[in-house]
Design a protein around this motif. Structure first.
Motif, PDB file in Angstrom:
ATOM      1  N   PHE A  22      -7.921   4.960   0.934  1.00 15.68           N
ATOM      2  CA  PHE A  22      -7.266   4.188  -0.118  1.00 15.68           C
ATOM      3  C   PHE A  22      -8.263   3.299  -0.853  1.00 15.68           C
ATOM      4  CE2 PHE A  22      -3.416   5.872   1.304  1.00 15.68           C
ATOM      5  CZ  PHE A  22      -2.383   5.468   0.472  1.00 15.68           C
ATOM      6  N   TRP A  42       0.810  -1.211   0.000  1.00 17.09           N
ATOM      7  CA  TRP A  42       0.000   0.000   0.000  1.00 17.09           C
ATOM      8  C   TRP A  42       0.850   1.271   0.000  1.00 17.09           C
ATOM      9  CZ3 TRP A  42      -0.219   3.851   3.813  1.00 17.09           C
ATOM     10  CH2 TRP A  42       0.521   3.602   4.978  1.00 17.09           C
ATOM     11  N   LYS A  98     -11.260  11.394  -8.550  1.00 16.01           N
ATOM     12  CA  LYS A  98     -10.617  10.243  -9.184  1.00 16.01           C
ATOM     13  C   LYS A  98     -11.319   9.839 -10.479  1.00 16.01           C
ATOM     14  CE  LYS A  98      -7.742   7.819  -8.056  1.00 16.01           C
ATOM     15  NZ  LYS A  98      -6.283   7.770  -8.346  1.00 16.01           N
ATOM     16  N   PRO A 126      -2.303  11.908  -9.326  1.00 12.93           N
ATOM     17  CA  PRO A 126      -2.589  11.363  -7.993  1.00 12.93           C
ATOM     18  C   PRO A 126      -3.382  12.330  -7.112  1.00 12.93           C
ATOM     19  CG  PRO A 126      -0.286  11.030  -8.576  1.00 12.93           C
ATOM     20  CD  PRO A 126      -0.849  11.945  -9.608  1.00 12.93           C
ATOM     21  N   ASP A 161      -4.469   8.190  -3.292  1.00 16.22           N
ATOM     22  CA  ASP A 161      -3.093   7.724  -3.427  1.00 16.22           C
ATOM     23  C   ASP A 161      -2.274   8.055  -2.181  1.00 16.22           C
ATOM     24  OD1 ASP A 161      -2.992   6.964  -6.478  1.00 16.22           O
ATOM     25  OD2 ASP A 161      -3.998   8.905  -6.375  1.00 16.22           O
ATOM     26  N   PRO A 204       2.819   7.102   2.183  1.00 16.23           N
ATOM     27  CA  PRO A 204       1.998   8.165   1.606  1.00 16.23           C
ATOM     28  C   PRO A 204       1.138   8.868   2.667  1.00 16.23           C
ATOM     29  CG  PRO A 204       1.014   6.030   1.139  1.00 16.23           C
ATOM     30  CD  PRO A 204       2.297   5.751   1.854  1.00 16.23           C
ATOM     31  N   ILE A 237       0.103  16.808  -8.199  1.00 18.53           N
ATOM     32  CA  ILE A 237      -0.745  16.107  -7.227  1.00 18.53           C
ATOM     33  C   ILE A 237      -1.838  17.054  -6.763  1.00 18.53           C
ATOM     34  CG2 ILE A 237      -0.795  15.057  -4.917  1.00 18.53           C
ATOM     35  CD1 ILE A 237       2.196  14.350  -5.349  1.00 18.53           C
ATOM     36  N   ASN A 273       3.598   3.665  -4.276  1.00 20.20           N
ATOM     37  CA  ASN A 273       2.722   4.071  -5.374  1.00 20.20           C
ATOM     38  C   ASN A 273       3.270   5.330  -6.057  1.00 20.20           C
ATOM     39  OD1 ASN A 273       2.026   6.273  -3.732  1.00 20.20           O
ATOM     40  ND2 ASN A 273       0.118   5.338  -3.029  1.00 20.20           N
ATOM     41  N   ARG A 274       2.457   5.940  -6.892  1.00 17.09           N
ATOM     42  CA  ARG A 274       2.912   7.101  -7.659  1.00 17.09           C
ATOM     43  C   ARG A 274       3.352   8.253  -6.758  1.00 17.09           C
ATOM     44  NH1 ARG A 274      -1.628   8.840 -11.748  1.00 17.09           N
ATOM     45  NH2 ARG A 274      -2.972   8.367  -9.957  1.00 17.09           N
ATOM     46  N   ILE A 275       2.636   8.444  -5.660  1.00 17.32           N
ATOM     47  CA  ILE A 275       2.959   9.581  -4.796  1.00 17.32           C
ATOM     48  C   ILE A 275       4.258   9.358  -4.032  1.00 17.32           C
ATOM     49  CG2 ILE A 275       2.253  10.636  -2.592  1.00 17.32           C
ATOM     50  CD1 ILE A 275      -0.415  11.191  -3.753  1.00 17.32           C
TER      51      ILE A 275
END
Length: 357
Positions: free
Chosen positions: A233, A2, A210, A216, A238, A16, A176, A5-7
């Motif tokens: 989540f 979890w 989203k 993100p 994100d 995150p 973001i 991720n992109r962030i």
């Protein structure tokens, strides 16, 4: 995992979890560094600071951590229309709040001589110090500014309180979006419509954004535990940004009485009001917020209301008349447990990791 991720990749962090960047002296280098050192992203709200003060606090944070942190400014830092209009408003505000000043036996402050926006000079410092992460509120930045920040290696975050604001931010090139829900403590950073009309809840806002944007999204508001992180989540966030829970810790710049209120039964009731600063914000419901909740026509534009209320707040605190003080607070405060930022951060990580395995 979890927490990969992109962030986390963009920001260069392990988890995150972002700490809300508090303004008005509530942020500290110690809190910011503590969160960053534990794998999250510390945040520092600098909208009230001079360029030199921003430079100094950047150095202070760097002396405590070599990890990324988020430096936050306000694009629109005043709501003043004209001197003549402000003078008339000041007279109305004086009449509205005079009973409270009389009760505290303190004088109503004289109007400030003038007000000039600090933002452009503050932004120049951002280009000089080249922070890893820069976030902004209360407006949009020109696309060229964002491109220049990117050239400096800075990741750019914009704050949205509605779907339309999120779409507008994505078009300008931010990396973001921080989705600021109705539940959040502190100011509502709305910029496309009145803040009173921009009050979507966090979990609804995440899903709306989203569905429409590709970059993100960070969920902000009503989150103070691993359960809150897991819920955000599951709905597509994100990352999360947590404010009130970190504001209540020993490392924040909040006054001891403010932190005491955050852990008290008083925190069960919060109010959105313009009475404290002139901009809509959520804090603990006290006598003064109940009394002036409907009197928005007597409230001064930001930041003049902050100046006006400063003397009242100071006298009320000195005389321990806390019902005449407005303490920033989110709706999630009754769930707060931790008084140390490190304990809070570890609890968030452990609980979220358990639920999101």
């Amino acid at each position: 995992m979890w927490n990969k991720n992109r962030i986390t990749e963009l920001l260069g962090i392990e988890y995150p979890i972002l700490q809300g960047p508090f303004g008005g002296g509530l942020s500290t280098a110690e809190l910011t560094a503590t969160v960053s050192n534990l794998g999250g992203l510390g945040g520092f709200g600098a909208y009230t600071l001079s360029p030199q003060e921003i430079y100094d606090i950047h150095k202070a944070i760097q002396s405590k951590t070599d990890k990324p942190y988020n430096l936050n400014l306000w694009v629109n830092d005043h709501d003043i229309i004209s001197a003549e209009h402000t003078k008339a408003q000041y007279q109305k505000a004086a009449e509205t709040f005079r009973p409270y000043f009389d009760l505290l036996q303190t004088d109503i402050p004289a109007p400030p001589l003038s007000f000039e926006s600090k933002f452009q000079n503050q932004l120049n410092v951002i280009f000089d110090i080249k922070p890893k992460v820069f976030s902004f509120m209360f407006g949009l930045l020109d696309e060229n500014i964002i491109e220049n920040l990117h050239r400096n290696g800075t990741v750019v975050l914009g704050n949205a309180t509605t779907l339309d604001e999120a779409v507008a931010l994505e078009r300008t090139g931010v990396d973001i979006i921080v989705a600021s829900g109705f539940e959040s403590g502190g100011h509502r950073p709305s910029f496309l419509d009145q803040a009173e009309l921009s009050t979507t809840g966090t979990f609804a806002l995440i899903q709306l954004i989203k569905d429409r944007v590709k970059i993100p999204v960070v969920a902000a508001g009503g989150i103070a535990s691993g359960r809150g992180i897991a819920g955000a989540f599951k709905l597509g966030a994100d990352a999360v940004q947590i404010g009130t829970a970190f504001l209540a810790t020993e490392e924040s710049g909040a006054l001891p009485i403010h932190k005491e209120f955050l852990f008290s039964d008083a925190a069960k009731s919060t109010t959105l009001s313009r009475a404290y600063t002139g901009r809509l914000g959520r804090g603990i419901t006290t006598k003064i917020t109940r009394d002036v909740l409907a009197g928005t026509d007597q409230i001064l534009p930001f930041p003049l209301q902050t100046h006006f209320m400063g003397a009242l707040r100071k006298a009320a605190l000195e005389q321990h008349k806390n019902e005449l003080v407005f303490f920033w607070c989110g709706q999630i405060a009754p769930l707060l447990k931790h008084k140390k930022a490190s304990a809070l951060m570890r609890s968030l990580i452990e609980e979220a990791s358990e639920l999101l395995r």
